[in-house]
Design an enzyme around this catalytic site. Structure first.
Site, short mmCIF file in Angstrom:
data_model
loop_
_atom_site.label_atom_id
_atom_site.label_comp_id
_atom_site.label_asym_id
_atom_site.label_seq_id
_atom_site.Cartn_x
_atom_site.Cartn_y
_atom_site.Cartn_z
N LYS A 189 0.67 -1.53 0.01
CA LYS A 189 -0.14 -0.24 -0.16
C LYS A 189 0.86 1.39 0.29
O LYS A 189 1.48 1.29 1.02
CB LYS A 189 -1.03 0.10 1.62
CG LYS A 189 -2.16 0.76 1.17
CD LYS A 189 -2.18 1.93 2.81
CE LYS A 189 -2.45 2.92 2.82
NZ LYS A 189 -1.62 4.45 1.88
N GLY A 242 6.88 4.87 8.22
CA GLY A 242 6.09 6.29 8.30
C GLY A 242 6.59 6.82 9.31
O GLY A 242 7.13 6.72 9.96
N SER A 243 5.97 7.91 10.01
CA SER A 243 4.99 8.81 10.87
C SER A 243 5.70 7.53 12.21
O SER A 243 5.38 6.22 11.89
CB SER A 243 4.65 9.96 10.61
OG SER A 243 3.02 8.68 11.30
N THR A 244 6.25 8.13 13.00
CA THR A 244 6.88 7.55 14.31
C THR A 244 5.19 7.00 15.34
O THR A 244 4.92 5.88 15.30
CB THR A 244 7.11 8.07 15.22
OG1 THR A 244 8.87 8.42 14.72
CG2 THR A 244 7.25 7.45 16.74
N VAL A 246 2.26 6.65 13.29
CA VAL A 246 1.36 5.83 13.20
C VAL A 246 2.27 4.29 13.33
O VAL A 246 1.54 2.82 13.17
CB VAL A 246 0.87 6.07 11.26
CG1 VAL A 246 0.46 4.58 10.49
CG2 VAL A 246 -0.12 7.24 11.00
N GLY A 247 4.01 4.49 12.93
CA GLY A 247 4.10 3.29 13.23
C GLY A 247 4.28 2.23 14.61
O GLY A 247 3.89 1.12 14.58
N GLU A 264 10.66 1.10 10.05
CA GLU A 264 11.49 3.22 9.46
C GLU A 264 10.37 4.22 9.97
O GLU A 264 9.93 4.79 8.79
CB GLU A 264 11.62 2.50 7.90
CG GLU A 264 12.75 1.35 7.94
CD GLU A 264 13.78 1.47 8.03
OE1 GLU A 264 14.46 2.74 8.78
OE2 GLU A 264 14.06 0.01 8.42
N CYS A 298 13.18 11.90 6.76
CA CYS A 298 13.42 11.32 7.71
C CYS A 298 15.00 11.12 8.00
O CYS A 298 15.46 11.50 9.42
CB CYS A 298 12.84 9.47 7.56
SG CYS A 298 14.42 8.34 6.72
N GLU A 396 9.77 16.48 14.52
CA GLU A 396 10.08 15.92 13.37
C GLU A 396 9.51 17.28 12.74
O GLU A 396 8.17 16.78 12.53
CB GLU A 396 10.04 14.75 13.11
CG GLU A 396 10.60 14.52 11.58
CD GLU A 396 9.73 13.37 10.76
OE1 GLU A 396 9.32 13.02 10.97
OE2 GLU A 396 11.26 12.45 10.39
P1 NAD Z 1 2.91 8.79 8.25
O1 NAD Z 1 2.33 7.54 8.52
O2 NAD Z 1 0.90 9.13 7.67
O3 NAD Z 1 1.69 7.49 6.87
C1 NAD Z 1 2.88 5.85 6.10
C2 NAD Z 1 1.85 5.22 5.47
O4 NAD Z 1 0.89 4.95 6.51
C3 NAD Z 1 0.69 5.47 4.38
O5 NAD Z 1 0.29 5.01 3.43
C4 NAD Z 1 0.06 6.11 4.93
O6 NAD Z 1 -1.48 5.60 4.25
C5 NAD Z 1 -0.18 4.97 6.82
N1 NAD Z 1 -1.13 4.82 7.64
C6 NAD Z 1 -1.41 6.42 8.16
N2 NAD Z 1 -2.54 5.25 9.09
C7 NAD Z 1 -2.11 4.02 8.72
C8 NAD Z 1 -2.76 3.27 9.76
N3 NAD Z 1 -4.11 3.66 10.43
N4 NAD Z 1 -2.51 2.33 9.29
C9 NAD Z 1 -1.31 1.22 8.69
N5 NAD Z 1 -1.77 2.45 7.74
C10 NAD Z 1 -1.74 3.10 7.51
O7 NAD Z 1 3.70 9.13 7.10
P2 NAD Z 1 3.76 9.89 6.39
O8 NAD Z 1 3.13 11.44 6.21
O9 NAD Z 1 3.21 9.40 5.22
O10 NAD Z 1 5.49 10.08 5.63
C11 NAD Z 1 6.59 10.80 6.62
C12 NAD Z 1 7.14 9.73 8.22
O11 NAD Z 1 7.71 8.18 7.50
C13 NAD Z 1 7.80 11.21 8.23
O12 NAD Z 1 6.99 10.63 9.66
C14 NAD Z 1 9.51 10.49 8.33
O13 NAD Z 1 10.53 10.72 9.11
C15 NAD Z 1 8.99 8.42 7.99
N6 NAD Z 1 9.70 8.28 6.55
C16 NAD Z 1 10.83 7.27 7.63
C17 NAD Z 1 12.37 6.73 7.10
C18 NAD Z 1 12.37 6.12 7.41
O14 NAD Z 1 13.43 4.88 6.86
N7 NAD Z 1 12.78 5.56 8.79
C19 NAD Z 1 11.23 7.13 5.18
C20 NAD Z 1 11.09 7.85 4.91
C21 NAD Z 1 10.58 8.17 5.64
#
Ligand code: NAD
Length: 502
Positions: A189, A242-244, A246-247, A264, A298, A396
């Protein structure tokens, strides 16, 4: 601040409509709803995706499960899988311009940078193809005459892959080829803001010979299609970037069925600079580290921790270089910094700058949104006199905003660097071997750059300490991450156990 987005049509662009890939077929979402993506640099609709639902996610998971339990992919030889990955890499390279164009218009990143990312992505697919053939377990012929131990590596099963918007094609390429190399099947996704290049990857993988059901690509919002991918009992592993926040939610969701998770997440990465550093080199790296991908990275080097003796001079020189950075149309080959992903995100970035100013930081450069007569943009910004306790120094920002802090002793620099929740990466600048190694060993982050910043290679593992994530991507163990370990404990000859006579 309310951001006004100015539309500017992209010459020759027709809105592209996409379907989802489930079980080898291109399909609409169960409910037939769609999502429109407005290009951040141009303020006009450029793509239309399916707004997937839980029912779509369940269909995709069922297809991946069948392909794993009954299909050919996990059972073919590593050499056959490797060939498919190499073919995929070739097609990615052939279609790189098209993929880069989609990433640039949907994410707002500069086209020259997007092309670079595509080259890097093709290289990662080739690296995964090489690792596929070297995936092996262990044997123990040292356990006595009656025992032979064999440790197998088996594909873990169905993997959910969830990616963010900031490096759409690169990040899926840090996960998917390694999962495929191990023999896993997947549901992917992409972010609902930047799904196009990942959907095109579906076409590429079909052409490369990936069988139906092995890679399913579904689009939609996180709560609707991402969440079921993290809770469904038929999924064995979740690989999330993604974001911490949602992680954390992903880990809690996956805990219900004790899935393996790989995360990540965010970063707030320091660059520590000593007076004996090559400052010309560092100043270039500081500007690159802070503004690359408009700071929506990130790995952004968003915290400078400068020795007090050089802080004023270095800040002035970084401000001078920042003024030369070319912010503008993502499709202009000369652009270095493109647009901000959404108007809401631009407001959030500007809010951090205002709050820091109120708390006593000084704006040494930039500080405001830029009106370029199109899309939404933020000026490269430097904040000086930042204290370690300010939000802008701890959280961040995810925009082109650089916070300057100072230190006097090495211990103090290490303390400031480590005094946050994140630990993704860090940089140290000094001509002193001892200084670099002391920082390298004591700063708690997954990557430490010494006299460079944000370099990487598929061979080098990448990931974070603490709330920057869990696990590592890339590197020679990356295929193993997508495996289970199984022990075959084999006995030969008469049993000499507990109640049998010896
Ligand atoms: P996000 O967490 O908002 O979204 C990431 C993904 O998760 C998207 O596909 C989103 O649709 C999905 N998502 C959202 N809610 C969800 C849920 N409840 N269940 C499952 N999936 C869900 O992050 P973003 O705004 O897309 O990206 C930016 C973030 O990603 C920043 O915090 C950045 O630091 C991080 N990031 C980390 C790395 C790394 O390798 N450490 C690399 C790139 C980005």
């Amino acid at each position: 601040m309310t951001v006004l987005v100015k539309p500017k049509p992209i010459e020759g662009h027709k809105v592209r409509a996409f379907q989802m890939l489930i079980d080898g077929k291109w399909v609409d979402s169960a409910e037939g709803r769609t999502i429109e993506r407005v290009a951040p640099g141009h303020g006009v609709v450029v793509s239309r995706y399916q707004a997937g639902t839980k029912a779509d996610a369940e269909k995709a998971i069922a297809a991946a499960r069948r392909a794993f339990d009954e299909g050919s992919w996990p059972r073919m030889t590593a050499s056959q899988r490797s060939l498919v990955l190499l073919r995929a890499a070739d097609i990615i390279a052939e279609r790189a311009d098209e993929l880069a164009y989609l990433d640039a218009i949907e994410s707002g990143k500069p086209i020259s940078q997007a092309k670079g990312e595509l080259g890097g992505a093709a290289d990662i697919w080739r690296y995964a193809a090489a690792l596929a053939r070297d995936l092996h377990g262990e044997s123990y012929n040292t356990l006595g005459d009656g025992t032979l131990g064999v440790v197998l590596r088996e594909a873990i099963g169905v993997v959910s892959i969830i990616t963010p918007w900031n490096f759409p094609f690169l990040i899926v390429s840090q996960k998917l080829p390694f999962a495929l190399a191990a023999g896993c099947t997947t549901v992917v996704k992409p972010s609902e803001l930047t799904s196009a290049s990942t959907l095109l990857l579906g076409e590429i993988l079909e052409a490369a010979g990936v069988p139906a059901g092995v890679v399913n690509i579904i689009t939609g919002t996180g709560p609707e299609v991402g969440a079921p991918m993290t809770t469904h009992p038929d999924v064995d592993m979740v690989s999330f970037t993604g974001s911490t926040g949602v992680g954390r939610l992903t880990m809690a969701n996956a805990a219900q069925t004790l899935k393996k998770v790989s995360l990540e997440l965010g970063g707030k990465n320091p660059q520590i600079v000593f007076p004996d550093a090559n400052l010309d080199e560092f100043i270039d790296a500081a500007v690159f580290g802070a503004y690359f991908n408009a700071g929506e990275c990130c790995n952004a080097g968003s915290r400078l921790i400068l020795h007090r003796d050089i802080a004023d001079e270095v800040t002035r020189r970084i401000a001078e270089l920042s003024a030369k950075v070319k912010v503008g149309d993502p499709l202009d080959p000369e652009t270095q910094v493109g647009a901000i992903i959404t108007p809401q995100h631009l407001e959030k970035i500007a809010g951090y700058v205002s709050a820091a100013s109120r708390d006593g930081a000084a704006v040494a450069h930039g500080g405001t949104a830029l009106d370029l007569g199109m899309g939404q943009f933020m000026a490269p910004t430097i904040l000086s006199s930042v204290r370690p306790d300010m939000a802008v120094a701890r959280e961040e920002v995810f925009g082109p905003v650089l916070s300057v802090l100072t230190f006097e002793t090495t211990e103090e620099a290490i303390r400031i660097a480590n005094a946050i929740d994140y630990g993704l990466s860090a940089g140290v600048w000094s001509r002193g071997f001892d200084t670099c190694l002391t920082i390298g060993r004591r700063v708690r982050a997954g990557t430490i750059w010494m006299n460079t910043f944000m370099d990487g290679a598929p061979e080098l593992p990448f990931g974070g300490y603490r709330q920057s994530g869990l696990g590592r991507e890339l590197g020679r163990h990356s295929v193993e991450d997508y495996t289970e370990t199984k022990t075959l404990n084999m006995h030969m000859g008469p049993r000499t156990g507990w109640w049998m006579p010896r």
